[in-house]
Write a protein that holds these residues in place. Structure first.
Motif, PDB file in Angstrom:
ATOM      1  N   GLY A 161     -20.623 -17.139  10.869  1.00  0.00           N
ATOM      2  CA  GLY A 161     -19.192 -16.999  11.646  1.00  0.00           C
ATOM      3  C   GLY A 161     -19.136 -16.484  12.861  1.00  0.00           C
ATOM      4  N   SER A 162     -18.443 -16.658  13.771  1.00  0.00           N
ATOM      5  CA  SER A 162     -18.179 -15.882  15.057  1.00  0.00           C
ATOM      6  C   SER A 162     -17.140 -14.660  14.979  1.00  0.00           C
ATOM      7  N   VAL A 163     -16.183 -14.738  13.884  1.00  0.00           N
ATOM      8  CA  VAL A 163     -15.260 -13.620  13.684  1.00  0.00           C
ATOM      9  C   VAL A 163     -15.959 -12.615  13.037  1.00  0.00           C
ATOM     10  N   PRO A 164     -15.786 -11.347  13.551  1.00  0.00           N
ATOM     11  CA  PRO A 164     -16.397 -10.238  13.035  1.00  0.00           C
ATOM     12  C   PRO A 164     -15.941 -10.031  11.589  1.00  0.00           C
ATOM     13  N   VAL A 165     -16.810  -9.829  10.821  1.00  0.00           N
ATOM     14  CA  VAL A 165     -16.588  -9.221   9.421  1.00  0.00           C
ATOM     15  C   VAL A 165     -15.839  -7.809   9.160  1.00  0.00           C
ATOM     16  N   PRO A 166     -14.640  -7.630   8.528  1.00  0.00           N
ATOM     17  CA  PRO A 166     -14.104  -6.234   8.397  1.00  0.00           C
ATOM     18  C   PRO A 166     -14.936  -5.300   7.613  1.00  0.00           C
ATOM     19  N   PRO A 167     -14.754  -4.151   8.240  1.00  0.00           N
ATOM     20  CA  PRO A 167     -15.610  -2.992   7.316  1.00  0.00           C
ATOM     21  C   PRO A 167     -14.746  -2.775   5.901  1.00  0.00           C
ATOM     22  N   ILE A 168     -15.568  -2.224   4.957  1.00  0.00           N
ATOM     23  CA  ILE A 168     -15.306  -2.208   3.660  1.00  0.00           C
ATOM     24  C   ILE A 168     -14.494  -0.720   3.452  1.00  0.00           C
ATOM     25  N   PRO A 169     -13.449  -0.517   3.126  1.00  0.00           N
ATOM     26  CA  PRO A 169     -12.940   0.667   2.915  1.00  0.00           C
ATOM     27  C   PRO A 169     -13.163   1.285   1.745  1.00  0.00           C
ATOM     28  N   ASN A 170     -13.524   2.626   1.642  1.00  0.00           N
ATOM     29  CA  ASN A 170     -13.977   3.203   0.626  1.00  0.00           C
ATOM     30  C   ASN A 170     -12.953   3.759  -0.321  1.00  0.00           C
ATOM     31  N   THR A 171     -12.124   3.012  -1.192  1.00  0.00           N
ATOM     32  CA  THR A 171     -11.205   3.551  -1.916  1.00  0.00           C
ATOM     33  C   THR A 171     -10.733   2.869  -3.097  1.00  0.00           C
ATOM     34  N   ASN A 172      -9.962   3.589  -3.939  1.00  0.00           N
ATOM     35  CA  ASN A 172      -9.781   2.946  -5.332  1.00  0.00           C
ATOM     36  C   ASN A 172      -9.271   1.419  -5.316  1.00  0.00           C
ATOM     37  N   PHE A 173     -10.030   0.444  -5.836  1.00  0.00           N
ATOM     38  CA  PHE A 173      -9.670  -1.035  -5.531  1.00  0.00           C
ATOM     39  C   PHE A 173      -8.134  -1.213  -5.920  1.00  0.00           C
ATOM     40  N   ALA A 174      -7.739  -0.878  -7.200  1.00  0.00           N
ATOM     41  CA  ALA A 174      -6.457  -1.106  -7.890  1.00  0.00           C
ATOM     42  C   ALA A 174      -5.300  -0.752  -6.992  1.00  0.00           C
ATOM     43  N   SER A 175      -5.500   0.869  -6.358  1.00  0.00           N
ATOM     44  CA  SER A 175      -4.534   1.140  -5.665  1.00  0.00           C
ATOM     45  C   SER A 175      -4.462   0.331  -4.412  1.00  0.00           C
ATOM     46  N   PHE A 176      -5.566  -0.170  -3.876  1.00  0.00           N
ATOM     47  CA  PHE A 176      -5.188  -0.926  -2.389  1.00  0.00           C
ATOM     48  C   PHE A 176      -4.842  -2.165  -2.713  1.00  0.00           C
ATOM     49  N   PHE A 177      -5.241  -2.714  -3.721  1.00  0.00           N
ATOM     50  CA  PHE A 177      -4.696  -4.016  -4.120  1.00  0.00           C
ATOM     51  C   PHE A 177      -3.202  -4.080  -4.432  1.00  0.00           C
ATOM     52  N   LEU A 178      -2.719  -3.139  -5.231  1.00  0.00           N
ATOM     53  CA  LEU A 178      -1.399  -3.012  -5.516  1.00  0.00           C
ATOM     54  C   LEU A 178      -0.516  -2.838  -4.378  1.00  0.00           C
ATOM     55  N   ASN A 179      -1.036  -2.026  -3.337  1.00  0.00           N
ATOM     56  CA  ASN A 179      -0.125  -1.956  -2.045  1.00  0.00           C
ATOM     57  C   ASN A 179       0.079  -3.161  -1.405  1.00  0.00           C
ATOM     58  N   VAL A 180      -1.281  -4.078  -1.489  1.00  0.00           N
ATOM     59  CA  VAL A 180      -1.027  -5.447  -0.851  1.00  0.00           C
ATOM     60  C   VAL A 180      -0.104  -6.059  -1.187  1.00  0.00           C
ATOM     61  N   VAL A 181      -0.042  -6.372  -2.746  1.00  0.00           N
ATOM     62  CA  VAL A 181       0.812  -7.236  -3.435  1.00  0.00           C
ATOM     63  C   VAL A 181       2.259  -6.795  -3.671  1.00  0.00           C
ATOM     64  N   ALA A 182       2.756  -5.463  -3.082  1.00  0.00           N
ATOM     65  CA  ALA A 182       3.992  -4.822  -3.330  1.00  0.00           C
ATOM     66  C   ALA A 182       4.850  -5.565  -2.271  1.00  0.00           C
ATOM     67  N   GLN A 183       4.113  -6.177  -1.240  1.00  0.00           N
ATOM     68  CA  GLN A 183       5.269  -6.879  -0.390  1.00  0.00           C
ATOM     69  C   GLN A 183       5.780  -8.299  -1.052  1.00  0.00           C
ATOM     70  N   TYR A 184       5.404  -8.645  -2.085  1.00  0.00           N
ATOM     71  CA  TYR A 184       5.883  -9.944  -2.648  1.00  0.00           C
ATOM     72  C   TYR A 184       7.100  -9.535  -3.597  1.00  0.00           C
ATOM     73  N   GLY A 185       7.518  -8.380  -3.937  1.00  0.00           N
ATOM     74  CA  GLY A 185       8.608  -8.281  -4.607  1.00  0.00           C
ATOM     75  C   GLY A 185       8.857  -8.837  -5.900  1.00  0.00           C
ATOM     76  N   GLU A 186      10.144  -9.516  -6.057  1.00  0.00           N
ATOM     77  CA  GLU A 186      10.454 -10.105  -7.110  1.00  0.00           C
ATOM     78  C   GLU A 186       9.803 -11.531  -7.355  1.00  0.00           C
ATOM     79  N   ALA A 187       8.897 -12.085  -6.418  1.00  0.00           N
ATOM     80  CA  ALA A 187       8.356 -13.278  -6.893  1.00  0.00           C
ATOM     81  C   ALA A 187       7.599 -13.130  -8.002  1.00  0.00           C
ATOM     82  N   ALA A 188       7.484 -14.509  -8.724  1.00  0.00           N
ATOM     83  CA  ALA A 188       6.769 -14.585  -9.870  1.00  0.00           C
ATOM     84  C   ALA A 188       5.407 -14.330  -9.555  1.00  0.00           C
ATOM     85  N   ALA A 189       4.354 -13.573 -10.556  1.00  0.00           N
ATOM     86  CA  ALA A 189       3.232 -13.414 -10.370  1.00  0.00           C
ATOM     87  C   ALA A 189       2.430 -13.941 -11.180  1.00  0.00           C
TER      88      ALA A 189
END
Length: 544
Positions: free
Chosen positions: A14-42
């Motif tokens: 692919g021609s689009v640059p691949v993003p770097p991988i942050p060295n962080t707790n995956f669960a903390s990172f992922f929960l921050n990502v999905v926090a934006q979805y609020g009260e939607a059914a998960a």
């Protein structure tokens, strides 16, 4: 573009640059990502309709993490998670990771002896267990030793036993201090390999491994044209989430704000009802489910208009089955190639990367791939069969408490030797041909079972087939076919043997014979347990 026909290392094109991988707790990172979805059914239970919103997940994970802290769970510990698909399972997974401990998701249908092996290898001292398999879990821990288990919580309600609800209600003073650890080297998740050729091995996946898989999936989705529908908006989780394949699709669904409909077991009616009732848009499946769906007449009984596509993985999907499924359903279908040890999908056939008949697919971001000669270890060029080797940041740390197996699998340059045979073409599409351990040695010649299986599948009336090598005084090993006839079909072993003999070299013939069986032994992901077939033959011969 391909660099020619000589040996080469395959990479993402692919021609689009691949993003770097942050060295962080995956669960903390992922929960921050999905926090934006609020009260939607998960997460939704397909059978009961019980659900968790994204807000619920945030709250519950915080409380369970605190409960784990009070119970003494910390960095480097292991927590056993024994359940089929359950809306509380991801809560336990994330809570464990937040503590810096490893979640050990396990097939709930293991026997007590098999589960005891997992407990010994993983070092699990805490457990969250579904009420339906509590007795098996208790027996397994008793086999390991009475002092091993520090605490167990039940998913459900069992009199006299602590439940997950009790864990959530645990009173704790000050919030637990986040313990420092290196996400690149700390185990976040420890799934176990399928064990089709031996005892299952614990696969150590780090936070960085899981982060790579997440970023790869996000990258591929963003290659779709702007405004493309999100197929993952309602994903039917028939795949067990204790398996890496199911885990990846669950994370993919949640990361886009989608709804994951959790189905504990496959039954045709419940499967189609779930699609109809919850307006499912995407259904990841395994090959034997794909075959059933390609043949069933039940499509006409349900409103399945919401469904956009299927994806198949865990084992090669015959092209004929894929084409029949798309024709019968009117939906798109693709397949991917990966393994527990890679933590992510390695190659995909379909979608933004392109499609070719019979291919496993094209290599995905973050990976390198080479194909080597099985005997010499030297790289081979396009069209030449060899062992597929992979390298990248989502490759496992290794097998827990098994240094020998780790060094046998990951070499000094970081290449994971997959044990899969295959080749690549001029367009850098990968093709799988067989497993090295499944190869049959006939008078020193190598015979690929998949070649013979494909020939037999082409015969009308053959529903399923597996070819294994059985001991032979004359040949060393002899190819023997185990055939499942289609309902109402009349097959003749001699005719099947002749059908193969007419199309292959003499040493590839079914000299071990043909045996009809009602069903092939398979594991929970649909992989044929060829070891069982071979052992059954050997045991029978010993009695003669």
């Amino acid at each position: 573009m391909p660099e020619g026909k000589g040996p080469r290392i395959l990479k993402w094109e692919g021609s689009v640059p691949v993003p770097p991988i942050p060295n962080t707790n995956f669960a903390s990172f992922f929960l921050n990502v999905v926090a934006q979805y609020g009260e939607a059914a998960a997460l939704v239970d397909a059978a009961t309709g019980k659900r968790h919103t994204y807000g619920d997940i945030q709250h519950l994970v915080s409380r369970v993490r605190d409960g784990f802290a009070a119970a003494g769970v910390g960095v480097g510990d292991s927590v056993l998670l024994l359940t089929s698909n359950h809306i509380d399972a991801p809560v336990v997974l994330f809570s464990t990771m937040l503590r810096g401990a490893a979640c050990v998701p396990v097939n709930p249908y293991l026997t007590a002896e098999e589960l005891a092996h997992v407990i010994r290898v993983s070092g699990a001292r805490w457990a969250v267990v579904h009420e339906e398999v509590l007795k098996v879990a208790e027996e397994a821990f008793s086999l390991v030793g009475s002092r091993v288990l520090r605490q167990l919580w039940v998913l459900g309600d069992v009199a006299g036993r602590a439940s997950l609800a009790d864990l959530i209600r645990t009173e704790i003073g000050d919030p637990p201090v986040a313990e420092a650890f290196d996400p690149a080297t700390t185990v976040a998740m420890m799934p176990f390999s399928s064990g089709t050729t031996g005892l299952p091995k614990g696969v150590m996946l780090s936070h960085r491994n899981l982060m790579t898989a997440y970023l790869q999936s996000k990258y591929i989705r963003e290659l779709n044209p702007p405004g493309s529908p999100n197929a993952l908006q309602c994903t039917l989780m028939l795949l067990p989430t204790y398996h890496i394949y199911g885990h990846l699709f669950l994370m993919g669904c949640l990361s886009t704000g989608g709804k994951a409909v959790m189905l504990q077991k496959f039954s045709p009616e419940k499967y189609f009802e779930a699609i109809q009732n919850y307006k499912v848009t995407f259904s990841p499946i395994v090959p034997h489910i794909a075959k059933f769906l390609s043949e069933t007449p039940l499509w006409q009984k349900y409103d399945l208009s919401s469904l956009m596509a299927f994806s198949s993985g865990s084992a090669p999907l015959p092209t004929s089955t894929m084409m029949n499924l798309m024709k019968r359903s009117g939906k798109g279908a693709g397949q991917g190639y990966g393994m527990t040890e890679t933590c992510a999908t390695v190659a995909v056939n379909g979608g933004a990367v392109g499609f070719k008949l019979n291919a496993a697919g094209k290599l995905l971001p973050y990976y390198e791939c080479k194909v080597i000669d099985v005997k010499t270890g030297q790289m081979v060029g396009e069209g030449v069969e060899g062992e597929i080797c992979l390298r990248g940041p989502s490759i496992m740390l290794g097998y827990v408490n098994n240094a020998q197996a780790t060094s046998d699998t990951i070499d000094s340059e970081g290449w994971l030797h997959t044990g899969d045979l295959g080749y690549y073409d001029g367009d850098n599409f990968l093709y799988l041909t067989d497993r090295i351990k499944d190869l049959i040695k006939v008078k020193g010649y190598q015979v690929c079972p998949s070649e013979l299986e494909k020939l037999l599948r082409d015969v009308e009336g053959v529903s399923d087939v597996a070819v294994v090598g059985v001991p032979s005084d004359r040949l060393g090993e002899a190819p023997r076919a185990y055939v499942v006839p289609a309902e109402g079909a009349t097959l003749d072993p001699k005719e099947l043997m002749k059908h193969v003999a007419d199309k292959v070299l003499p040493y590839k013939q079914l000299s071990g014979g043909v045996e009809f069986v009602e069903v092939l032994p398979k594991n929970h992901m649909g992989k044929v347990l060829k070891r069982q077939l071979k052992n059954k033959f050997i045991k029978f011969q010993s009695k003669l």
